[in-house]
Structures are given as C-alpha cells and as structure tokens.
Design an enzyme around this catalytic site. Structure first.
Site, mmCIF file in Angstrom:
data_model
loop_
_atom_site.group_PDB
_atom_site.id
_atom_site.type_symbol
_atom_site.label_atom_id
_atom_site.label_comp_id
_atom_site.label_asym_id
_atom_site.label_seq_id
_atom_site.Cartn_x
_atom_site.Cartn_y
_atom_site.Cartn_z
ATOM 1 N N HIS A 50 0.888 -1.162 0.000
ATOM 2 C CA HIS A 50 0.000 0.000 0.000
ATOM 3 C C HIS A 50 0.926 1.211 0.000
ATOM 4 C CE1 HIS A 50 -3.017 -2.778 2.075
ATOM 5 N NE2 HIS A 50 -3.473 -2.531 0.869
ATOM 6 N N ASP A 53 2.343 1.779 3.301
ATOM 7 C CA ASP A 53 3.302 0.772 3.783
ATOM 8 C C ASP A 53 4.700 1.230 3.382
ATOM 9 O OD1 ASP A 53 1.297 -1.089 4.610
ATOM 10 O OD2 ASP A 53 1.175 -1.927 2.579
ATOM 11 N N GLU A 175 -8.628 -4.604 -8.986
ATOM 12 C CA GLU A 175 -8.904 -5.805 -8.172
ATOM 13 C C GLU A 175 -10.364 -5.755 -7.726
ATOM 14 O OE1 GLU A 175 -6.463 -6.153 -4.621
ATOM 15 O OE2 GLU A 175 -7.657 -7.813 -3.853
ATOM 16 N N HIS A 214 -12.551 -13.084 -3.472
ATOM 17 C CA HIS A 214 -13.488 -12.111 -4.021
ATOM 18 C C HIS A 214 -14.391 -12.765 -5.072
ATOM 19 C CE1 HIS A 214 -10.541 -8.571 -2.940
ATOM 20 N NE2 HIS A 214 -10.835 -9.336 -1.910
ATOM 21 N N ASP A 249 -14.715 -11.782 4.215
ATOM 22 C CA ASP A 249 -13.547 -12.111 3.396
ATOM 23 C C ASP A 249 -12.491 -12.746 4.303
ATOM 24 O OD1 ASP A 249 -11.505 -12.137 1.564
ATOM 25 O OD2 ASP A 249 -11.344 -9.961 1.381
ATOM 26 N N ASP A 283 -2.722 -13.332 -0.995
ATOM 27 C CA ASP A 283 -3.387 -12.392 -0.070
ATOM 28 C C ASP A 283 -4.041 -13.217 1.040
ATOM 29 O OD1 ASP A 283 -4.289 -10.131 1.121
ATOM 30 O OD2 ASP A 283 -5.551 -9.445 -0.536
HETATM 31 C C1 GLO Z 1 -9.294 -6.687 0.517
HETATM 32 C C2 GLO Z 1 -8.308 -6.698 -0.551
HETATM 33 C C3 GLO Z 1 -7.038 -5.980 -0.160
HETATM 34 C C4 GLO Z 1 -6.228 -5.606 -1.366
HETATM 35 C C5 GLO Z 1 -5.060 -4.735 -1.044
HETATM 36 C C6 GLO Z 1 -4.239 -4.377 -2.246
HETATM 37 O O1 GLO Z 1 -10.266 -7.361 0.503
HETATM 38 O O2 GLO Z 1 -8.042 -8.008 -0.948
HETATM 39 O O3 GLO Z 1 -6.277 -6.753 0.731
HETATM 40 O O4 GLO Z 1 -5.806 -6.757 -2.018
HETATM 41 O O5 GLO Z 1 -5.531 -3.595 -0.433
HETATM 42 O O6 GLO Z 1 -4.964 -3.631 -3.147
HETATM 43 MG MG MG Z 2 -6.615 -8.733 -2.329
#
Ligand code: GLO
Ligand code: MG
Length: 344
Positions: A50, A53, A175, A214, A249, A283
């Site tokens: 991020h 980060d 994403e 997702h 999630d 992730d």
């Molecule tokens: C949350 C997302 C998040 C993204 C991250 C990078 O549900 O998966 O973790 O992947 O912020 O964009």
């Molecule tokens: Mg993600």
C-alpha cells in the site's frame, strides 16, 4: 523446492494482527523491518505495497519527502534481493473517504482521492515497479439510492483517465470485489473490471487482478475469473487465498478450504504460462487464533500448496483426460482428476 519459474509475493498486511470486526487485535504489530526480513526466509521474491506501507503518513509529507523515502526503501529492497510488485493507494481509512473515494458524492473527497493516487504513482515509480493495483474498497453503497450508479462508472473512468495521463509509464490493475466494506460494490467481478478498463483512453495500460476469495464471494469460480482475464490478456496479478462459503472475506491460506478449486486455479494459470506474465501474489492471513510466533506459516503453506499443485498439473495424464472429454465421459474425468489429486 523447485519453483517452476514462478515468483511469489505478499503484502506487509499479510503478517496480520488478527483483527476482526467484533474485538480488538490479538497479535502485536510486527515492525516493517522484521516483515521485510521474512520475505526471503519464507521463499518470497517480491513485495506488494500500500502507498503508506512504503511511505508512512504520506498525507503529511511533501512530494520531495515522499520521493526520497521511497528511493531509500528501494535501496533496502535491492539489498534484500527483493522487488516491489505493485503499489496500491489506501483509500478506505481516511474519514474523508467514508462515502467512497473516486465515486464519493463529495467533490473534495474525489479530489483527495486523485491527489493521493498521484502520490501512489510517484511511489510506485520510485520503487521501480510499473504496476499500480486499485482495490475499489468504498466505491459502492450501503444504500443504493445514496449514489447514482451510472455516474459512478463515469467518475471511475474519469479518475482512471487522470491517472493514466499523470503517469504514462504505469499500468493499472483493477482488483474487483463484490462487497465488504460496502454492502454492494460498483466493480464486483473481472468482467466489470475489464469493461471499465476498455472505457478508458488507454485501454492497453488497464488490466485486472483476480482474488480467489473475491470471486467466491461473487458466487463465481475463481479459475474462470482468471481465465476471462487471461483471454483478454489482462491478468496481470492474482491474490490467491481461500474462502469457506459466503461470509466475511476470510483470506484463508491457499487451497486449505477446497483443494479441487485450488487445483483448477493452478491448472489455468500454469496452462496459460502465468509465470511469464506476472507474479503469484498470496493475499492470505493467519487465523485469529494463531499465536504470534507461528503467524507466518499461512504464507509458506500457501506457497507450498501452489507448488505442489503445479507438480500435480504438470504430471496430469493429458491424453487420458482428452479421451474422457472426447467420449463425453465426464464421470470418468471427475474420477481421473480426483485420483490424480490424491496421488492414487
Ligand atoms: C481486501 C483486498 C485488499 C487488497 C489490497 C491491495 O479485501 O483483498 O487486501 O488486495 O488492499 O490492493
Ligand atoms: Mg486482495
């Protein structure tokens, strides 16, 4: 272990503090330095960031300060033998983005989102990556009537056009996620994400990132979501993990809930040579019940499951498979896959 030409990444947030919406965190924060040291020890090649980060508290810093901190981080990555895979703007925590960032009804919030994204693009370039990922966290609604959903798409396209013009050397991967934190998101699936990119002025610099969980939350098969991205040559990254049904999630370790579903993802990625196109991102988060001293194992486990499945994919008897397909004997195909997965 044989890595079959793949490179792997995760984000600092994947060494997590065990947060959930109903109680405090259960593990102490791990300093960034310590996380960075974990990458190579755990067999990883790249870091997902991020923006904050990479440059903490960037809203309070001048462009020159941001640039010099990002450059300093780049040399630490070089020293550690790591690369930055992508940088993503964190647009869901500042109070100004409560109602969304690029799609907020508040013009000041929209401006904040664009300014912040410019900083993210600067950081990405200073870290030596040409990829920015956009997870549209709050681009949606809790109350459908609260925003105009047609205008929301126009606002997203306008924002993307602005970013593409601001940083002509950068690619952007969207994403998608159907919900959480919002009740309903505007860009819930890979089809939406691809279509959004095609509506911009520079569609060739617009791609997608598929996250397993997702896709499952959208009621879709993650392997097919990846296939759709591959068919458009838009699959520029993945967030592999797992998800036990339709709930929050979970970011479970890859393959740990549904091995067959994980196998199907590796099958499509490997058959279409994803190792030549991008880095395999994981992730995943440790379970909330996990004690801090072993709260890294979910990363190694996910990476190992992926590689074990690559071996299973490459040793699959394709002739036997094709014979089942030709005979339209899908029961036999089902059995063949299962026997192979169980190494029987
Ligand atoms: C949350 C997302 C998040 C993204 C991250 C990078 O549900 O998966 O973790 O992947 O912020 O964009
Ligand atoms: Mg993600």
């Amino acid at each position: 272990m044989e890595k079959y030409g793949y490179k792997f990444s995760f984000g600092p947030w994947n060494i997590s503090e065990g947060a959930d919406p109903f109680g405090p965190t259960v593990r102490p924060p791990v300093p960034f330095e310590q996380k960075l040291a974990a990458y190579q020890r755990l067999g990883f090649d790249a870091v997902q960031f991020h923006d904050d980060d990479a440059v903490p508290n960037l809203d309070d810093k001048s462009p020159a300060q941001i640039e010099s901190e990002a450059r300093a981080l780049k040399s630490r990555l070089d020293d550690a033998g790591l690369v930055a895979e992508f940088v993503a703007p964190r647009l869901w925590e500042d109070p100004i983005t409560v109602d969304g960032a690029y799609t907020s009804n508040d013009p000041q919030a929209r401006q904040y989102a664009l300014d912040r994204t410019h900083k993210t693009l600067d950081i990405a370039q200073a870290l030596g990556t040409d990829l920015m990922v956009l997870w549209f966290a709050r681009e949606g609604t809790y109350l459908r009537e609260a925003k105009d959903a047609v205008r929301a798409v126009d606002l997203l396209v306008e924002a993307l056009d602005d970013m593409l013009a601001y940083a002509p050397g950068m690619r952007i991967a969207v994403e998608p996620k159907p919900n959480e934190p919002m009740d309903q998101s505007y860009i819930p699936t890979i089809g939406h994400a691809v279509a959004l990119g095609l509506k911009t002025r520079v569609p060739e610099r617009m791609g997608v990132l598929v996250e397993t969980a997702h896709a499952i939350l959208a009621g879709l098969d993650p392997a097919d979501e990846m296939a759709f991205g591959l068919a458009y040559d838009k699959l520029w990254s993945v967030h592999l993990n797992d998800q036990n049904g339709l709930k929050f999630d979970q970011d479970r370790a890859f393959g740990m809930v549904n091995l067959r579903r994980a196998f199907d993802q590796v099958l499509v990625l490997d058959d279409y040579r994803f190792y030549e196109r991008g880095i395999v991102g994981l992730d995943v988060k440790a379970l909330r019940t996990q004690a801090p001293d072993v709260a890294e194992k979910h990363l190694v486990n996910s990476l190992d499951v992926f590689l074990w499945l690559v071996e299973r994919v490459r040793s699959l008897d394709r002739d036997a498979m094709q014979a089942c397909i030709d005979a339209r004997d899908y029961e036999e195909l089902d059995r063949l896959i299962m026997q192979h997965l169980l190494a029987l």
